[in-house]
Each structure stands twice: as C-alpha cells, then as structure tokens.
Design an enzyme around this catalytic site. Sequence first.
Site, short mmCIF file in Angstrom:
data_model
loop_
_atom_site.label_atom_id
_atom_site.label_comp_id
_atom_site.label_asym_id
_atom_site.label_seq_id
_atom_site.Cartn_x
_atom_site.Cartn_y
_atom_site.Cartn_z
N GLU A 14 46.91 29.24 51.56
CA GLU A 14 46.79 30.12 50.40
C GLU A 14 47.54 31.41 50.72
OE1 GLU A 14 45.44 30.27 47.16
OE2 GLU A 14 46.22 32.32 47.27
N CYS A 22 40.46 31.25 38.99
CA CYS A 22 39.10 31.28 38.42
C CYS A 22 38.23 32.33 39.10
CB CYS A 22 38.47 29.89 38.55
SG CYS A 22 36.80 29.85 37.91
N CYS A 72 38.02 33.20 35.31
CA CYS A 72 36.69 32.91 34.75
C CYS A 72 35.58 33.83 35.25
CB CYS A 72 36.27 31.48 35.10
SG CYS A 72 37.59 30.29 35.23
N ALA A 98 53.36 28.72 51.52
CA ALA A 98 53.88 27.43 51.96
C ALA A 98 54.97 26.95 51.01
CB ALA A 98 52.74 26.40 52.01
N GLY A 157 46.78 35.19 20.60
CA GLY A 157 45.62 34.76 19.81
C GLY A 157 44.86 33.64 20.48
N ARG A 163 50.85 36.31 16.35
CA ARG A 163 52.01 35.91 15.54
C ARG A 163 51.68 34.86 14.48
NH1 ARG A 163 55.49 32.36 19.99
NH2 ARG A 163 53.92 30.76 20.35
N ARG A 170 44.52 28.97 17.64
CA ARG A 170 45.16 27.74 17.16
C ARG A 170 44.63 26.55 17.98
NH1 ARG A 170 49.89 25.15 18.53
NH2 ARG A 170 50.55 26.82 19.92
N THR A 192 39.20 25.09 34.77
CA THR A 192 38.72 24.91 36.14
C THR A 192 38.03 23.56 36.38
OG1 THR A 192 38.54 27.26 36.49
CG2 THR A 192 37.13 25.89 37.86
P1 NDP Z 1 46.71 30.24 25.19
O1 NDP Z 1 47.71 29.17 25.29
O2 NDP Z 1 45.29 29.91 24.90
O3 NDP Z 1 47.18 31.30 24.11
C1 NDP Z 1 48.44 31.90 24.16
C2 NDP Z 1 48.59 32.75 22.93
O4 NDP Z 1 49.79 33.51 23.02
C3 NDP Z 1 48.69 31.92 21.66
O5 NDP Z 1 47.98 32.59 20.65
C4 NDP Z 1 50.20 31.90 21.39
O6 NDP Z 1 50.51 31.79 20.03
C5 NDP Z 1 50.61 33.26 21.89
N1 NDP Z 1 52.01 33.31 22.32
C6 NDP Z 1 52.64 32.45 23.13
N2 NDP Z 1 53.93 32.83 23.30
C7 NDP Z 1 54.09 33.96 22.58
C8 NDP Z 1 55.21 34.82 22.34
N3 NDP Z 1 56.39 34.58 22.89
N4 NDP Z 1 55.02 35.88 21.53
C9 NDP Z 1 53.81 36.12 20.96
N5 NDP Z 1 52.73 35.33 21.15
C10 NDP Z 1 52.87 34.26 21.95
O7 NDP Z 1 46.86 31.03 26.55
P2 NDP Z 1 45.97 32.10 27.29
O8 NDP Z 1 46.95 32.94 28.03
O9 NDP Z 1 45.01 32.77 26.36
O10 NDP Z 1 45.13 31.21 28.29
C11 NDP Z 1 45.78 30.26 29.13
C12 NDP Z 1 44.91 29.08 29.38
O11 NDP Z 1 43.88 29.43 30.27
C13 NDP Z 1 44.17 28.56 28.15
O12 NDP Z 1 44.93 27.66 27.41
C14 NDP Z 1 42.96 27.92 28.72
O13 NDP Z 1 43.25 26.59 29.06
C15 NDP Z 1 42.69 28.73 29.98
N6 NDP Z 1 41.59 29.68 29.75
C16 NDP Z 1 40.35 29.20 29.50
C17 NDP Z 1 39.30 30.06 29.29
C18 NDP Z 1 37.95 29.51 29.01
O14 NDP Z 1 37.72 28.34 29.28
N7 NDP Z 1 37.04 30.30 28.45
C19 NDP Z 1 39.46 31.50 29.32
C20 NDP Z 1 40.83 31.91 29.57
C21 NDP Z 1 41.84 31.02 29.78
P3 NDP Z 1 50.57 30.35 19.28
O15 NDP Z 1 49.17 29.98 19.00
O16 NDP Z 1 51.34 30.68 18.04
O17 NDP Z 1 51.28 29.43 20.19
#
Ligand code: NDP
Length: 458
Positions: free
Chosen positions: A35, A43, A48, A115, A175, A198, A204, A313
């Site tokens: 690591e 996480c 998390c 690594a 979002g 956006r 979504r 996770t």
């Molecule tokens: P997500 O994929 O959930 O969301 C990314 C967001 O950013 C979407 O709303 C997307 O819009 C928007 N986006 C992407 N590219 C751009 C851009 N170029 N300009 C503007 N907006 C953009 O990612 P997160 O970063 O929130 O989380 C990553 C992952 O981590 C999650 O998918 C999930 O699997 C995990 N996670 C889980 C949690 C839980 O279990 N509670 C908590 C946090 C993370 P659009 O919808 O239009 O694509």
Amino acid sequence: MTTFDYQLFVIGGGSGGVRAARVAAGLGARVAIAESYRYGGTCVIRGCVPKKLLVHAAHFLDDFADAAGFGWHVPPATFSWQKLIDGKNQEIARLSAIYQENLAQSGVTVLHGTARLVDAHTVEINDQQVCAEYILIATGGKPFLPNIPGIEYAITSNEAFNLTSLPTRVLVVGGGYIAVEFAGIFNGLGARVTLSYRGEQILRGFDDDLRQHLHDAMGKKGINIRLRDEISSIEQRSDGALDVVFSGSRNETQTFDAVMYATGRVPNIDGLGLARAGVELENDGGVRVDQYGRTSVASIYAVGDVTNRIALTPVAIREGAAVAQTLFGNASVTVDLPVVPSAVFSQPPIGTVGLTEAEALERYAEIDIYRANFRSLRHALTERNERVLIKLVVDAATQRVLGAHMVGSDAPEIIQGLAIAIRLGATKADFDATLAIHPTSAEEFVTLKEKTTRRQHS
Ligand code: NDP
C-alpha cells in the site's frame, strides 16, 4: 521450476485487496500486500467511514431544533469543525491500524510503498523486484475533474475531509452519491450550499420518485439545487474566495468560499505498468476482467473500483474473497450480483434495492406500483415538514417484488433487511403476510394494501 517469493502479491490495501490477501493467507497461501498510502483504502481513509461520521455530525442541528417540540429547551448550539475532524482522524487511524494488524495476524507480509508491474509475475516495490505466482490489482479509484479554467481551485471529497475550517458558502458540483451526500453534510453543519448538476434531476439511475422526493427534501432544508447547469470557469479573488462563472442561459457569476467537484471517479492506474505487463483496459479506463476477476494476463487479477464496474465497498470485498477462493480454495467462485442494495447518506437518506420503476417497465410486461408518502410520527410534534417515501415495484404476473425503495430516516437500515426478502424472491403476498412492527416507518412496507398504479410495457 520457477520459485516465487509469494503465491499472491496484492497491490492496494483497500477493502478488496485486504480481503483477498486475508482469505488467501487463510487458505494457506504465501501472500504479500503493498500500500502506498494508508491501509484501509478509500472506504476507511477518505470515503464511507469518515463520510458517515460527518453525516452523523450534520444531523444534530435539526435534532436540537426538533427537541423543542418534545418540551426541551436547548440553548444556542456551537460547533467546532476542528473537533469533528480531529475525532474523525483518530477513528480512521484506529481502523487503519486494525486493518494492518489483521493482515499481519493472518500471516500476510505487509509492505509500504508504491508497487508497479514489471511483467506477468514480477512487481517492483521500493527498488526491489518481487516474484509472485499471481498478482492482484486492487488500487481503487480517484476523483475525476473536468478540465475547465480554474479547476485547480476546486477541491474534491479527498480535500473536503481535511479542510481547516467549515466554509461559509459552498458550491458542490455533480448530482451523484458524493455530491448529494456532501451537500447535506455542509448544509447540516451550517454552511450555505448550492448544488450544481448538469442533468434534469439529481441521482441519475435511481428511481424517479426517489430523485424527486430527495430533491424536494433538500430544497426544504435550504440547499439551492441548480439543474441543467453548467460551469465555465472558476477564478480566485484576492481574499481567497472563488468566483464561479455559470454558462448557458443563466450566464452569471457567484462567489463561494469552497467549490467541491464530485463529478465521478476513475480507476487508479497511473504508473502501474499495466501496458508493460500486457494488462488490457476497457474503453472507460477500467481494468478488463472476466467473471473470475482475471485480466488479459492469466496470472494477473483485478478487483474493486479499478475495474470500474460497481464502485461499492461490499462488492469489492466479495470480489476479493472470490479471487482468493478461486486461486487457493480449490473452487471456481464468481461474484454473482443480481441484487445490489445501496444507500445514499443524504439528508434524509435513501435506501434502495432491486429494480427501479423504469427498469422494471423495460423488462416486464406489466408492473404494479405501491407507494406511500407520509409524515413520520416523530414529526407529529416538530415543526419540520419532512415526509417519508416508500415504494414497491412488483411484477404483475408473478407478484414478485422486484424493487423496494425508501427516502426517510433510517432508510439504509430498513432496506438492508428487505434486500434479503427480495433476493429470496418474496412476493407481494409474502410482504402482506408479514406482521408489522408498530409504530414504525418500516411497517408501511408490509401494510401497502392498495396499489397506486399498474403500468404496461409500451
Ligand atoms: P457518480 O457517478 O455517482 O456521480 C457523478 C456525477 O457527476 C453525476 O451526477 C454526473 O452527471 C456528474 N458528472 C460527471 N462528469 C461530469 C462533468 N464533466 N461535468 C459535470 N458533471 C459531471 O460519482 P460520485 O463521484 O458521486 O461517486 C463515485 C462512486 O462512488 C459512486 O458511483 C458509487 O458507486 C460510490 N459511492 C457510493 C456511496 C454510497 O454507497 N453511499 C457514497 C459515495 C460514493 P451525469 O449523471 O449526467 O452523468
């Protein structure tokens, strides 16, 4: 015959890598893990666990206000960001140490350093080459930031966990899970929060009723949500504040103290030597694997976020265990995930399992929707106009419950149990035959008598 230093060399000490290493060692394999930062991975260190601690912290302001309805007089509360962050840091240090101890106790050689792959069986770490029969890539992901002028002034969730003070005006961009969760955290702790997304509606991919319900609830809590929104640049003022230029029809500039991008995450593969070792990638940058987690190189496996599939996770943990059992447990274990429950720790939180209404409509000829939207008993005595949404999606032909969804207090805790029922194929009649626990919000799931609507595949 080649002698290997280790039977398994794991790159990355997060959830997936640690589980694989421990299970493999438990099955008698000689295992090392490396690591480059701190054991525990996203996480534990910057995901998390610290997020959930901050979510807990963000609830108290509402709780103090609600207490008045139950007869309590609470003097004006004060909040120390530093105390919260210190407490959070202590907890993640404790957990990280436990991760390392558990690895060592399982007989895994625990290494610190970056690594890199040299070839199908060789890894370079701290200027030394190590040979392994199998190599597991479990390096996780990292935030993705779009390339706009001034993006260097933005922070991501990584930095948000260690800000020196709570910003007064915060813009959260995105979002998805992280954007929605952090908007709630900053708002709950007292910041003025704007969320810029956006698309047409936040989250979504989640059920549309949940998306709308959470949008409304966040608005009631004072979060300014801008939809169909676009940012063209960020500029820093002399006092350190950030001027954000919004483009499109609402061409305007607003000033914030912090701008946090939560615009998705990408696999952590820079400098790993994947191409040199012949490991192929998917078009989205994730490491390509088969159902056993095996990459295009037969001796190299990958699990978790680095494969860019389901970035959760518990999924990475399953994948890590499956690889270890396949390699050293005399079993061919795939990770079959027909039902993946998940939660968004927004305020109020979301719990969800199974198909959304839209997904079910695509796959089934006819579906029944059961929905309840109510004020929980807790808020009978508070001034808070917060409502709970629960929803069941049912296949009309078989009466099997395809999805259960909730927005409201304790939704993640409630949906975890329902995930078992849905995995086992419970029907609406099974839900109806289950006795309620009264008075709870959860009981609504077993007392939904009248269907809200029946919809047909078009
Ligand atoms: P997500 O994929 O959930 O969301 C990314 C967001 O950013 C979407 O709303 C997307 O819009 C928007 N986006 C992407 N590219 C751009 C851009 N170029 N300009 C503007 N907006 C953009 O990612 P997160 O970063 O929130 O989380 C990553 C992952 O981590 C999650 O998918 C999930 O699997 C995990 N996670 C889980 C949690 C839980 O279990 N509670 C908590 C946090 C993370 P659009 O919808 O239009 O694509």
